[in-house]
Enzyme design. Structure first.
Site, PDB file in Angstrom:
ATOM      1  N   PHE A  40       0.858  -1.197   0.000  1.00 26.15           N
ATOM      2  CA  PHE A  40       0.000   0.000   0.000  1.00 26.15           C
ATOM      3  C   PHE A  40       0.887   1.237   0.000  1.00 26.15           C
ATOM      4  O   PHE A  40       0.806   2.096   0.869  1.00 26.15           O
ATOM      5  CB  PHE A  40      -0.940  -0.047   1.220  1.00 26.15           C
ATOM      6  CG  PHE A  40      -2.189   0.785   1.053  1.00 26.15           C
ATOM      7  CD1 PHE A  40      -2.946   0.729  -0.107  1.00 26.15           C
ATOM      8  CD2 PHE A  40      -2.614   1.624   2.078  1.00 26.15           C
ATOM      9  CE1 PHE A  40      -4.099   1.496  -0.257  1.00 26.15           C
ATOM     10  CE2 PHE A  40      -3.764   2.389   1.938  1.00 26.15           C
ATOM     11  CZ  PHE A  40      -4.505   2.328   0.770  1.00 26.15           C
ATOM     12  N   GLY A  76       7.325  10.393  -6.929  1.00 28.66           N
ATOM     13  CA  GLY A  76       6.804   9.024  -6.889  1.00 28.66           C
ATOM     14  C   GLY A  76       7.156   8.200  -8.110  1.00 28.66           C
ATOM     15  O   GLY A  76       6.531   7.168  -8.363  1.00 28.66           O
ATOM     16  N   GLU A  99      11.930   3.860  -7.888  1.00 33.00           N
ATOM     17  CA  GLU A  99      11.731   2.655  -7.084  1.00 33.00           C
ATOM     18  C   GLU A  99      12.122   2.953  -5.634  1.00 33.00           C
ATOM     19  O   GLU A  99      12.790   3.962  -5.356  1.00 33.00           O
ATOM     20  CB  GLU A  99      12.617   1.525  -7.609  1.00 33.00           C
ATOM     21  CG  GLU A  99      12.250   1.054  -8.993  1.00 33.00           C
ATOM     22  CD  GLU A  99      10.827   0.504  -9.081  1.00 33.00           C
ATOM     23  OE1 GLU A  99      10.526  -0.507  -8.458  1.00 33.00           O
ATOM     24  OE2 GLU A  99      10.007   1.127  -9.785  1.00 33.00           O
ATOM     25  N   ASP A 113      15.669  -1.581 -13.505  1.00 35.59           N
ATOM     26  CA  ASP A 113      14.207  -1.523 -13.627  1.00 35.59           C
ATOM     27  C   ASP A 113      13.800  -1.702 -15.102  1.00 35.59           C
ATOM     28  O   ASP A 113      12.911  -2.495 -15.412  1.00 35.59           O
ATOM     29  CB  ASP A 113      13.700  -0.177 -13.080  1.00 35.59           C
ATOM     30  CG  ASP A 113      12.207  -0.019 -13.304  1.00 35.59           C
ATOM     31  OD1 ASP A 113      11.427  -0.638 -12.559  1.00 35.59           O
ATOM     32  OD2 ASP A 113      11.823   0.692 -14.250  1.00 35.59           O
ATOM     33  N   LYS A 164      11.752  -4.846 -17.159  1.00 37.46           N
ATOM     34  CA  LYS A 164      10.690  -4.718 -18.167  1.00 37.46           C
ATOM     35  C   LYS A 164      11.068  -5.464 -19.451  1.00 37.46           C
ATOM     36  O   LYS A 164      10.197  -6.008 -20.138  1.00 37.46           O
ATOM     37  CB  LYS A 164      10.409  -3.239 -18.430  1.00 37.46           C
ATOM     38  CG  LYS A 164       9.749  -2.594 -17.201  1.00 37.46           C
ATOM     39  CD  LYS A 164       9.864  -1.102 -17.176  1.00 37.46           C
ATOM     40  CE  LYS A 164       9.250  -0.546 -15.899  1.00 37.46           C
ATOM     41  NZ  LYS A 164       9.615   0.845 -15.628  1.00 37.46           N
ATOM     42  N   GLY A 169       4.336   6.811 -11.894  1.00 36.48           N
ATOM     43  CA  GLY A 169       3.523   7.795 -11.175  1.00 36.48           C
ATOM     44  C   GLY A 169       2.346   7.150 -10.461  1.00 36.48           C
ATOM     45  O   GLY A 169       1.943   6.038 -10.768  1.00 36.48           O
TER      46      GLY A 169
END
Ligand code: HSE
Length: 339
Positions: free
Chosen positions: A8, A208, A211, A222, A226, A319
């Site tokens: 969260f 935001g 990572e 990162d 992907k 984001g």
């Protein structure tokens, strides 16, 4: 749809806000109604309520630092064991939005297995389990007749995976090449405007984009995660990080950027995947290249295929609401394709 969120942070909270703010619109347009029945975090508590948790109250509690600030109500269970909730809770889908770990993807990978084995759909923003174990999870999902969706993992809510796997499904994709990390593109853009590397990184963190450990961004890992996801989802490969050539932007200086600028070029961290393999590295590209015009945290991907040649998709790649949007779109797809 009854939901359990694992993690969260920025993404989970962004998703919860969207669910709250768009509840009426989603009900009207799609007859879509979702209730968050469980939220589990590693260090900030875990809550379960079979009748549903209140989103505003959840957001207030986490803003105070811990889900224990959620007030007592009859039927509320606190500090629940995540695996037990995944197994026993009456829920339709599990959203894995904890931070990505490309070493072993744990504990998320085990939670993903448990969620699917207990008959729940699985939606991920966490890249680790898909990058490391896509085929296993996909097999498990098929065996269980549940859906595995992970649009958020590549280019946030910009439908990079949906475009490749559904939009142009009849074309044979030979290559994917693009800017797949928002943080590094943001840093390179700000450095071009004269900002120091450290300040640009701090801004990307504050916004935001980065990572939890931003070395994954600046080191190219990162974006490499992907590339693993694209390799698995588009080319049916199961590469490991060690199979990829990975280089980040840590060594790019303001001077390098100025020199490139004088030659009509820009530095971009490019990620590439073909059926043969993948790589991530900073490349100087001419300013007239469409990828050179992609600024800030925006991402882009070009698919090269037999029927269409080049198709380029440009949009947000990181984001809070931009990634939360992908989770919502995956849930709408689950509803559309049948629960
Ligand atoms: N840290 C990632 C980025 C988030 O900057 O692109 C999205 O995967």
């Amino acid at each position: 749809m009854r939901l359990i969120l694992i993690g969260f942070g920025v993404v989970g909270q962004g998703f919860a806000e969207i669910l709250r703010d768009k509840a009426d619109e989603l009900a009207q347009r799609y007859s879509f109604k979702a209730t968050i029945v469980g939220v589990a975090t590693r260090s900030r508590g875990a809550l379960y309520h079979p009748a549903g948790l209140k989103i505003d109250t959840l957001l207030k509690a986490i803003a105070q630092g811990h889900l224990n600030h959620y007030p007592n109500t009859t039927g509320l269970k606190r500090d629940v064991d995540i695996a037990a909730i995944l197994e026993q809770a009456d829920a339709d889908a599990v959203l894995e939005c904890a931070y990505s770990n490309f070493d072993d993807a744990q504990p998320a990978l085990e939670y993903c297995r448990t969620a699917l084995r207990s008959g729940k759909h699985l939606v991920l923003a966490n890249k680790g389990p898909i990058a490391l174990a896509y085929h296993e999870l996909q097999t498990l999902a098929r065996e269980q007749g549940r859906q595995l969706r992970f649009e958020a993992t590549v280019m946030a809510g910009t439908p990079a995976l949906q475009l490749a796997r559904e939009g142009i499904a009849g074309s044979h994709i030979n290559a994917a090449r693009g800017i797949l990390n928002g943080t590094t593109n943001y840093i390179l853009t700000q450095m071009e405007r004269g900002m120091a590397y450290e300040e640009a990184l701090a801004q990307a963190q504050a916004l935001g984009y980065a990572e939890a450990d931003p070395t994954a961004d600046v080191g190219g890992w990162d974006a490499a995660g992907k590339v693993l996801i694209l390799g698995a989802a588009l080319f049916n490969q199961q590469w490991k990080m060690a199979d990829l050539q990975v280089e980040g932007i840590e060594h790019i200086t303001r001077k390098d950027i100025e020199v490139a600028h004088e030659k009509g070029e820009r530095w971009k961290l490019l990620a590439e995947a073909t059926p043969e393999g993948g790589k991530v590295r900073p490349v100087r590209i001419p300013q007239y290249d469409p990828l050179a015009t992609v600024q800030g945290a925006t991402n882009a991907i070009t698919y090269t295929s037999d029927l269409l040649g080049h198709v380029t998709l440009v949009g947000p790649g990181a984001g809070r609401k931009e990634t939360g949007a992908a989770l919502l779109d995956d849930l709408l797809a689950i509803q559309r394709y049948g629960e």
